[in-house]
Design an enzyme around this catalytic site. Structure first.
Site, PDB file in Angstrom:
ATOM      1  N   ASP A  52      15.772  64.875  35.851  1.00 30.37           N
ATOM      2  CA  ASP A  52      15.109  63.814  35.099  1.00 30.37           C
ATOM      3  C   ASP A  52      14.046  64.396  34.168  1.00 30.37           C
ATOM      4  O   ASP A  52      12.981  64.835  34.621  1.00 30.37           O
ATOM      5  CB  ASP A  52      14.470  62.807  36.059  1.00 30.37           C
ATOM      6  N   ASP A  99      15.837  61.376  27.758  1.00 32.66           N
ATOM      7  CA  ASP A  99      15.569  61.094  29.170  1.00 32.66           C
ATOM      8  C   ASP A  99      16.854  61.257  29.968  1.00 32.66           C
ATOM      9  O   ASP A  99      17.698  60.354  30.029  1.00 32.66           O
ATOM     10  CB  ASP A  99      15.018  59.672  29.321  1.00 32.66           C
TER      11      ASP A  99
END
Length: 851
Positions: A491, A713
């Site tokens: 992430d 992201d």
């Protein structure tokens, strides 16, 4: 008696601290603030009542002993002092000090006052800092009032009867006295006023902690010189003085909050109005140094110090300076006692298998001794200097024009005591405890460590295989000694690494079941728990309000959240094969690293396949930066090459097999110093047609770059664009696909033949510096059959259902999720402050063969 002892042991068997606290915080939002409230607990309240009751019993017994063995004999040897009017200044001489008084005070009362709370905390294994503070609040005042009684400075109104003396000496709270020496009865109006003040300070403190706790500032530790070797505080360091002022304000508010709540409770229980004015506000209006320390900084202790230490020493020596020195020294010793009581490890902690926690706690306590004593000695010096005339003209003019500014500055300087403590930990343990050095011969800058200008991105020296499951890309992380494997989501939008640990009770209920067993800290010989004052994840974790652990939490826009306790252990990335990881990766990638042991989770984090998350956003605590500082990778950078079945994580630079690139690499600057990988969008194309640019719908371009900007992201499966783009994008897509779809919600899921699928457009996003990223329908449509060797769509017969995973519903900004990164090697070059983009075949077997 045995039954009572067993009941007390049972009562305190529940530890309301850290992972052992069974209460689950209730979270809700007020505007943009997240509020966490611990629900009431019957056992918690029983422990509070027992501690208050035992402190009251101890105070009453010792005060009674003082009254009959010290106060009454001194009164018989000294005539009754003349009662004076309230307007008259008290000039009566102190009662004579007797040998019996000295023996009882210093030989019996003081040792019992100091030792009984220590043994109670140790015997019942009390670990909650709030409970420990409640235990030591009585000795802080009892010690000073014992001095007051022994040296004969107890006022007549407090010694005229047993109840008056016990109420004055044996309780932390003191009644509100009238001008004639009597007490005022508590009324509903007076208690209501105290409760209003209490609620005000609760709200104020909550806002203050919300604003400052996330910064994890520590006013008594600022690193200068050689990093991690010496801790110093410099008087004229402006950031340090700023931190000190904030901490002083928070401490002052906390004192007021504690005493206001206790005063309200005491008034209700006794029917006597209690004095809740611990401090006078605001601090920066101090008219003198004595005003700062006396009325605006813990007035409760000031009164006790004045009666028990300052007056006896001044009476004996006739010197204000010596009396002030004695008061500050005793205050420093008392505060050291409190600090020791708060953080000493109990016998049960030392006997536990994970005694490393207690050892750390004890070492943290030992390292603070010099600093606190110098703080109080500095206060003495500044106070004594302020008592004499200063001949320096600027000081004269400042003190004449604005004495409050000068006095407050002197008070804050006293709080900002300079100290230096050599780290005595063995060098071999420094890496485990987070005291890491940099690459030999290099200068490591603060912040992200980026270079002044973007430079050519090197090839990575290590590549780790990734795996795909349930919409997320995962890496295998090995933690501890011996290693335990955890499967973590990659992430780039999160800062920290966190996953569930066995330290939480009812783990499956609080954190769910996942790919791997919960990490067990007790099995690892290199595990360490971070304590308050030594939180390593700066700007992420912070010291909990009650407790001695470093905690942090994370909430996501889709509603998921988790909370964790900061710990540290040896970690390294690897493959699914444990033996292969030990042989090939441990020696080149294993480093000590701080992460979070999750204690609770909500939403998708409780249901997901992955165990936890590996945050790789721009932050000083990033794993990539830690690897770079250890000299294990050539650059503070990494790349992601995603596929529908996994992909590759390259450490230190770009994909090490550039032959798989289908074109050159272009770069675009990162627009944020910390946090998200945000870039500037300059255009958006549907197919080959530019529909948004600086010359065409520039307001929509501003929407794409607003808020946090356009971010990469990897932890978000899908991609999101501003809702203001719906009409322009929808019309362009309808025209390109011959009215097949418009990317709207009503046409999100549809059945497609292969021929119809081929009519769907690609989206090309143009970035600053002539970089661009193309999102193919093969990647943004979910359910497309993909060729495992090329990553492109396979031909299918008839019709199959496909789901569009590009959303036009963001309020501000753009999120390029994992599906936007497919078919590219995306380089996150923190050191060069740039994002590299190259079209690549991430499915190639050539890459896997060279890992």
């Amino acid at each position: 008696m045995n039954l009572l002892w067993r009941f007390l042991n049972w009562t305190f068997s529940q530890k309301f601290v850290g992972n052992e606290d069974p209460r689950v915080p209730i979270e809700f939002h007020i505007w943009e603030w997240k509020v966490r409230i611990l629900p009431p607990s019957v056992v918690f309240m029983i422990q509070v009542i027992w501690i208050v009751f035992l402190c009251m019993i101890l105070g009453c017994v010792l005060s009674t002993l003082l009254f009959f063995r010290v106060i009454q004999p001194s009164r018989r040897n000294d005539p009754e002092p003349t009662r004076q009017q309230p307007s008259q200044k008290t000039t009566s001489t102190p009662a004579p000090c007797t040998t019996q008084g000295l023996l009882i005070g210093f030989g019996v009362v003081l040792p019992l006052t100091l030792l009984i709370p220590y043994h109670a905390i140790n015997e019942f294994d009390i670990r909650n800092l709030g409970f420990r503070l409640a235990w030591v609040s009585l000795p802080m005042t009892m010690i000073l009032r014992t001095f007051e009684a022994v040296f004969g400075f107890t006022s007549p109104q407090h010694s005229r009867s047993l109840w008056s003396f016990v109420r004055h000496t044996g309780f932390v709270l003191r009644p509100h006295y009238t001008d004639n020496g009597g007490t005022k009865a508590a009324t509903l109006s007076s208690v209501s006023q105290i409760l209003k003040e209490y609620l005000f300070w609760v709200a104020f403190l909550a806002v203050a902690y919300h604003c400052f706790a996330s910064a994890n500032f520590c006013p008594l530790t600022r690193l200068v010189g050689t990093e991690f070797e010496t801790s110093r505080i410099v008087y004229w360091d402006a950031p340090h003085l700023y931190d000190t002022f904030l901490q002083a304000c928070l401490m002052n508010v906390t004192l007021s909050l504690s005493m206001t709540g206790a005063s309200a409770l005491g008034s209700l229980l006794t029917g006597v109005q209690m004095d809740d004015k611990v401090t006078q506000y605001p601090m920066f209006l101090s008219e003198s140094v004595s005003d700062f320390w006396g009325r605006r900084w813990n007035n409760l202790i000031h009164v006790a110090l004045k009666q028990g230490v300052y007056k006896p020493v001044r009476h004996a020596t006739q010197s204000k300076s010596l009396a002030s020195l004695a008061a500050f020294v005793v205050s420093g010793l008392c505060h050291e006692y409190v600090w020791m009581m708060l953080y000493f490890p109990t016998s049960a902690q030392l006997a536990a298998e994970n005694a490393i926690e207690s050892t750390c706690c004890l070492s943290c306590y030992c390292q603070t001794w010099t600093g606190k004593q110098l703080i109080f000695l500095d206060g003495t010096v500044f106070y004594c200097c302020s008592c004499h005339q200063c001949d320096w003209d600027p000081i004269q003019r400042l003190s004449t024009s604005d004495p409050s500014l000068l006095s407050t500055a002197i008070g804050l300087l006293a709080l900002s005591g300079t100290f230096a403590e050599k780290d005595e930990l063995p060098y071999d343990n420094r890496q485990l405890l987070g005291l890491r050095g940099g690459i030999e011969g290099s200068v490591i800058s603060s912040g992200t460590g980026r270079s002044q200008t973007a430079s050519e991105i090197p090839v990575a020296n290590i590549t780790i295989p990734l795996h795909f499951h349930s919409g997320s890309h995962h890496a295998h992380m090995y933690i501890g000694s011996p290693p335990q494997r955890q499967t973590l989501i990659i992430d780039t939008g999160s800062k920290a690494m966190a996953f569930p640990c066995k330290t939480c009770k009812k783990c499956s209920a609080c954190c769910g079941s996942h790919a791997s067993p919960y990490f067990d800290p007790e099995v690892s010989t290199t595990h360490r728990v971070s304590k308050c004052g030594s939180c390593l994840l700066e700007g992420i974790s912070s010291c909990s309000l009650f407790g001695d652990l470093c905690t942090f939490s994370q909430k996501y826009t889709e509603g998921s959240s988790w909370t964790a306790t900061e710990v540290e252990d040896v970690v390294w990335l690897g493959t699914p094969d444990v033996v292969e990881c030990l042989e090939d990766h441990m020696g080149t990638l294993a480093i000590p690293y701080s992460f979070g042991c999750q204690t609770s989770s909500k939403g998708l984090f409780r249901k997901q396949y992955a165990d936890g998350i590996l945050g790789l956003s721009i932050h000083d605590s990033s794993l990539i930066r830690a690897l770079y500082l250890e000299g294990l990778i050539p650059r503070n950078a990494f790349s992601l090459c995603f596929t529908h079945v996994g992909g590759h994580l390259s450490l230190g630079g770009s994909l090490p097999v550039p032959t798989q690139y289908m074109g050159g690499m272009t770069t675009t600057p990162i627009t944020h110093e910390h946090g998200y990988y945000s870039v500037e969008v300059v255009s958006l194309s549907i197919g080959e047609k530019i529909i948004i640019s600086k010359d065409l719908y520039s307001d929509l371009l501003d929407d794409m770059n607003s808020g946090k900007g356009c971010i990469f992201d990897s932890g978000t499966t899908d991609s999101f664009f501003p809702s203001s783009l719906r009409k322009v994008v929808g019309d362009a897509v309808m025209a390109y696909s011959s009215s097949l779809t418009d990317f709207s919600t009503t046409m999100r899921r549809h059945t497609y033949t292969f021929e119809a699928f081929q009519r769907l457009p690609s989206l090309t996003i143009g970035f600053a510096n002539n970089a661009n990223l193309t999102i193919l329908p093969d990647h943004y449509m979910e359910g497309v059959p993909v060729d495992s060797s090329t990553g492109r769509a396979e031909v299918w017969e008839k019709s199959i259902p496909l789901t569009n995973r590009i959303y036009l519903d963001e309020a501000r900004g753009t999120v390029l999720g994992a599906n936007a990164m497919y078919g590219h090697d995306i380089v996150f070059d923190v050191q060069g402050h740039q994002i590299g983009i190259a079209t690549a075949n991430c499915h190639s077997n050539t890459i896997s063969s060279q890992l």
